[in-house]
Design a protein around this motif. Sequence first.
Motif, mmCIF file in Angstrom:
data_model
loop_
_atom_site.group_PDB
_atom_site.id
_atom_site.type_symbol
_atom_site.label_atom_id
_atom_site.label_comp_id
_atom_site.label_asym_id
_atom_site.label_seq_id
_atom_site.Cartn_x
_atom_site.Cartn_y
_atom_site.Cartn_z
ATOM 1 N N HIS A 1 1.766 2.910 13.099
ATOM 2 C CA HIS A 1 2.798 4.057 12.972
ATOM 3 C C HIS A 1 4.051 3.943 13.767
ATOM 4 O O HIS A 1 4.920 4.701 13.537
ATOM 5 C CB HIS A 1 1.968 5.419 13.389
ATOM 6 C CG HIS A 1 0.860 5.543 12.409
ATOM 7 N ND1 HIS A 1 -0.324 4.933 12.211
ATOM 8 C CD2 HIS A 1 0.968 6.639 11.195
ATOM 9 C CE1 HIS A 1 -1.028 5.527 11.116
ATOM 10 N NE2 HIS A 1 -0.237 6.482 10.592
ATOM 11 N N ILE B 1 9.532 5.853 4.594
ATOM 12 C CA ILE B 1 9.768 4.535 5.059
ATOM 13 C C ILE B 1 9.444 3.470 4.156
ATOM 14 O O ILE B 1 10.044 2.405 4.022
ATOM 15 C CB ILE B 1 9.108 4.283 6.470
ATOM 16 C CG1 ILE B 1 7.581 4.229 5.918
ATOM 17 C CG2 ILE B 1 9.280 5.080 7.544
ATOM 18 C CD1 ILE B 1 6.635 3.588 6.973
ATOM 19 N N GLY C 1 3.871 0.663 3.988
ATOM 20 C CA GLY C 1 4.572 0.499 2.688
ATOM 21 C C GLY C 1 3.557 0.856 1.164
ATOM 22 O O GLY C 1 4.094 0.868 0.289
ATOM 23 N N ARG C 2 2.496 1.025 1.587
ATOM 24 C CA ARG C 2 1.457 1.405 0.550
ATOM 25 C C ARG C 2 1.675 0.371 -0.497
ATOM 26 O O ARG C 2 1.502 -0.766 -0.418
ATOM 27 C CB ARG C 2 1.792 3.055 0.017
ATOM 28 C CG ARG C 2 1.450 3.780 1.072
ATOM 29 C CD ARG C 2 1.454 5.396 0.594
ATOM 30 N NE ARG C 2 2.597 5.781 -0.429
ATOM 31 C CZ ARG C 2 2.529 6.529 -1.204
ATOM 32 N NH1 ARG C 2 1.383 7.394 -1.513
ATOM 33 N NH2 ARG C 2 3.630 6.941 -2.097
ATOM 34 N N ARG D 1 6.975 4.519 11.923
ATOM 35 C CA ARG D 1 7.632 5.688 11.200
ATOM 36 C C ARG D 1 8.351 6.444 12.671
ATOM 37 O O ARG D 1 8.650 7.653 12.291
ATOM 38 C CB ARG D 1 6.376 6.592 10.939
ATOM 39 C CG ARG D 1 5.743 6.090 9.696
ATOM 40 C CD ARG D 1 5.414 7.305 8.863
ATOM 41 N NE ARG D 1 4.565 8.222 9.271
ATOM 42 C CZ ARG D 1 3.269 8.409 8.963
ATOM 43 N NH1 ARG D 1 2.693 7.812 7.930
ATOM 44 N NH2 ARG D 1 2.674 9.420 9.461
ATOM 45 N N ASN E 1 0.347 15.457 5.476
ATOM 46 C CA ASN E 1 0.448 14.837 4.186
ATOM 47 C C ASN E 1 -0.909 14.732 3.641
ATOM 48 O O ASN E 1 -1.440 14.154 2.799
ATOM 49 C CB ASN E 1 0.564 13.188 4.479
ATOM 50 C CG ASN E 1 -0.438 12.624 5.459
ATOM 51 O OD1 ASN E 1 -1.151 13.079 5.757
ATOM 52 N ND2 ASN E 1 -0.169 11.203 5.644
ATOM 53 N N ARG F 1 -6.335 5.082 2.648
ATOM 54 C CA ARG F 1 -5.483 4.303 3.525
ATOM 55 C C ARG F 1 -5.840 2.939 3.636
ATOM 56 O O ARG F 1 -6.829 2.499 3.942
ATOM 57 C CB ARG F 1 -5.830 5.126 5.139
ATOM 58 C CG ARG F 1 -5.533 6.653 5.188
ATOM 59 C CD ARG F 1 -3.810 7.021 4.997
ATOM 60 N NE ARG F 1 -3.640 8.332 5.082
ATOM 61 C CZ ARG F 1 -3.693 8.922 4.073
ATOM 62 N NH1 ARG F 1 -4.145 8.712 2.910
ATOM 63 N NH2 ARG F 1 -3.507 10.399 4.213
#
Length: 364
Positions: free
Chosen positions: A286, A140, A184-185, A289, A75, A259
């Motif tokens: 994580h 996700i 989920g940012r 994920r 990423n 982040r």
Amino acid sequence: MSGVKRVGILTGGGDCPGLNAVIRAVAKPAMNAGLEVYGIEDGYLGLIEDRIRPLSYSDVSGILTVGGTILGSCNKANPADFSVWEDGKWVKYDVRDKVVENIDRYGLDVIFVIGGDGTMSGAADLIDRGVRMIGVPKTIDNDLCSTEITFGHNTAVTTASDALDKVHTTASSHHRVMIMELMGRYAGWLTLNSGVASGADVILIPEIPFDINAVAEHCITRSTHGKRFTIIAVGEGATQADGQKFIDHIVENSPDPVRLGGVAKYIADKVEEIAGLDTRSMVLGHVQRGGSPTPRDRILASCFGYHAFELCKAGRFNELVVMNRNEISSVPIKSVANKIRTVPLDHPIIQTAKAVGTSFGVFE
Ligand code: F6P
């Protein structure tokens, strides 16, 4: 086959369950149609560093249920904005010429890009250089524009719900306020869906700034009504009214360097201070994920892969496969680049949660 003889496949951005199911669903029909299929390692990094290899039928067989990606992912590598470590610091370069050179050298007529918003933005930049792309929506976070669902989300919701369910029993035994921070940012889909699925008492999402006093009051009210514990599901991107995000760290060499993290600990400390209740916070991280995709994600990823190859057969390049109202169609990749899809405030799931007494951390 619209002049296509050789195709490439890459998986970009943060990994998620279902990537291998898409690789399989694109590669097998392509091979059956007599095309050569090349795997690009670690997303755009493989195109930059010339790590591209032919895939055989056995490479893409037996991978439907396997989490992660057989191709690797990254990423941090956007060809138009690529960081190189030089003299003790990161320096940004536009390496699209090199990428186009590598694509031409391998004779890749089209590249299937499986990824989220960062990967689609990278694809849009390469389309400008004449590269032919077909996109498949992964994440996700479920925050990609123009599609109501991305594969990987259902598995992450399942994992997060399971974790919240487990916390429920220990919170009840110890009469505690337990706060779980989810990924989920900047979008609340993952927290909203898993919070509702496991009956969280408070759900805090980025789209609805929370008031810490309202959160504490909800915990106190529950306590005085005989419910001596509270489960709080909080998205990592949740904010207070001033809109400031909780930032865990900065990844300097990433095109999207922030982040998020730290909001659960903040809430735990504050609720303890305001309400005098015993609190514990945790970050699920994580694990959301990882693992094998749910049957639903396996089916979705397979259908997405199939439709992506159908687009290729029809010569419809530079499009992203999407699903809306249970129907699969496609939109131009460029139309989703550099955008995200957040939860609308009038979403029926929010209304449903409110109707059963769930707090969203605001005074109503
Ligand atoms: O976009 C997927 C995601 O897992 C986000 O939910 C999270 O904020 C981010 O990636 C974490 O990124 P990294 O793997 O670089 O820590």
